[in-house]
Design a protein around this motif. Structure first.
Motif, PDB file in Angstrom:
ATOM      1  N   CYS A 113      -2.505   4.480  -9.936  1.00  0.00           N
ATOM      2  CA  CYS A 113      -3.441   4.708  -8.825  1.00  0.00           C
ATOM      3  C   CYS A 113      -4.537   5.691  -9.220  1.00  0.00           C
ATOM      4  O   CYS A 113      -5.720   5.486  -8.911  1.00  0.00           O
ATOM      5  N   ILE A 145      -1.965  -3.000 -12.366  1.00  0.00           N
ATOM      6  CA  ILE A 145      -1.504  -3.068 -10.977  1.00  0.00           C
ATOM      7  C   ILE A 145      -0.545  -4.247 -10.801  1.00  0.00           C
ATOM      8  O   ILE A 145       0.491  -4.126 -10.130  1.00  0.00           O
ATOM      9  N   ALA A 178      -3.809  -4.479  -4.992  1.00  0.00           N
ATOM     10  CA  ALA A 178      -2.346  -4.574  -5.030  1.00  0.00           C
ATOM     11  C   ALA A 178      -1.826  -5.512  -3.944  1.00  0.00           C
ATOM     12  O   ALA A 178      -0.903  -6.307  -4.175  1.00  0.00           O
TER      13      ALA A 178
END
Length: 413
Positions: A113, A145, A178
């Protein structure tokens, strides 16, 4: 087929597929092109990049006598290749990531992230300064991701929701990426389309880079004139990408149409029902869910359960029913981080999904009867232990009402 080679073996006529290094380091606004000039090879050598991927289907191969043992090949469908870093160990394209626990994946997801936010922020800043946009690195972020979601579908999605109003614009792009990947899995899309869906999620709001900051970060309600300006970001994003030579149709479609609604009430073109592609319908659901669960400059985010309930009410008019049902399957009726009341009167936080949408894995920590904390107990409600037999969720609770200190640490660590 793709082949990884040292830069010393680059020749005019080769098709450069990807540069093995930070996208910030390389001297081109794109990294996929046929090498037609020896000067391009010199620029790559001087950039400090030591290896590249070439596409044998679109350009020349190395001469036979110069092949090295460490060269690797892989099928085209397995691109793009994620950058190797010491902070994030990404599996090779041939290696499917193994499932990991929520606790383990949370640690990796936090690093992903942070890296993804930095990359998106850099891309937005380049756009604001009028520089050529480099989006090739976005494929690397999407791959990392995707691997995280494959290892554990709840960790990164849940962490990405924990954003401040100040970093909303950047982390929103990471979160939607995501969510699009997870939704693709529940729609049984193949690897290539899953990657494209993730890329579309990462770039869907690029047009906001040219939205005036005073409108983008306004702490109050927008005026009609301001909202009309805000509504131009899909066209602006589409324009920015096409002007920079980006031609991936699925991503461009989602960038342009993620605010369309099946009843025709969306923008910019007022498309309805079958006029909207599957991927744009996916983008609409993922975009709204992350937006309404996040703290923004003008509004505090809703709780995950409340957000799912609100979207269910809007579904008939705004979202494709099948897409929305698959989305619920991917995040759960009680998403990770939801505060729930159990039949025993105890409160618990949802840690992870189980095989049952209504029976997630929870951490029990508080008694509403005695108004006191109880020793934490993790229970899979789909497979309860003897002392929790018959325990089930009877309601969701408002976290703000209870004012628990460090509530997010109970599930996010």
């Amino acid at each position: 087929m793709l082949k990884k080679i040292p830069v010393e073996q680059l020749r005019v006529g080769m098709y450069l597929q990807s540069l093995c290094g930070s996208w910030i380091d390389h001297p081109f606004w794109r990294s996929k092109f046929v090498i037609t000039n020896a000067k391009d090879i010199t620029l790559i050598e001087h950039s400090g990049i030591s290896e590249v991927w070439i596409n044998l289907d679109k350009g020349s191969d190395v001469i036979a006598e110069s092949k090295l043992e460490h060269q690797q090949t892989l099928s085209l469908s397995q691109t793009p290749i994620a950058e190797n870093t010491s902070a994030i160990a990404t599996p090779s394209a041939k290696e499917k990531p193994k499932a990991s626990s929520m606790t383990d994946e949370m640690q990796r997801a936090a690093k992903i992230c942070a890296k993804a936010k930095k990359s998106v922020q850099s891309m937005f800043e380049e756009t604001r300064m009028g520089k050529a946009i480099s989006v090739d690195h976005a494929g690397e972020i999407v791959q990392e991701i995707s691997y995280s979601v494959m290892r554990n579908p709840n960790a990164l999605i849940s962490l990405a929701r924990l954003k401040t109003a100040d970093d909303y614009t950047y982390m929103h792009s990471v979160a939607v990426c995501a969510l699009m990947v997870a939704l693709s899995h529940h729609l049984n899309l193949d690897d290539e389309h899953t990657h494209e869906a993730g890329l579309a999620g990462l770039l869907h709001d690029l047009g906001k880079a040219v939205t005036p900051t005073e409108i983008l970060l306004k702490p109050g309600k927008l005026t009609k004139e301001e909202f009309d300006i805000m509504k131009t970001h899909p066209q602006e994003g589409h324009r920015l990408l096409t002007e920079n030579g980006f031609h991936q149709e699925i991503t461009l479609d989602v960038v342009l149409h993620h605010h369309e609604r099946i009843d025709g009430s969306g923008y910019p073109h007022g498309l309805a029902e079958n006029e909207i592609s599957l991927f744009a319908k996916m983008g609409a659901v993922c975009d709204v869910y992350d937006a309404i669960t996040s703290n923004r400059p003008y509004k505090a985010g809703w709780e995950p359960v409340e957000s799912i309930q609100r979207m269910s009410e809007w579904c008939e008019a705004q979202y494709d029913k099948d897409v929305f049902q698959a989305f619920i399957s991917s995040v759960g009726i009680y998403p990770v981080g939801s505060l729930v009341r159990l039949s025993s009167g105890r409160l618990a936080v949802v840690l992870e999904q189980s095989k049952s949408l209504v029976k997630p894995i929870v951490k029990i920590f508080f008694s509403t009867k005695s108004k006191t904390y109880v020793p934490p107990q993790i229970v899979d409600l789909s497979r309860p232990t003897m002392d929790c037999k018959g325990e089930k969720i009877v309601a969701h609770e408002d976290v703000h009402k209870w004012a628990f200190k460090n509530f997010n640490e109970m599930w996010a660590g």
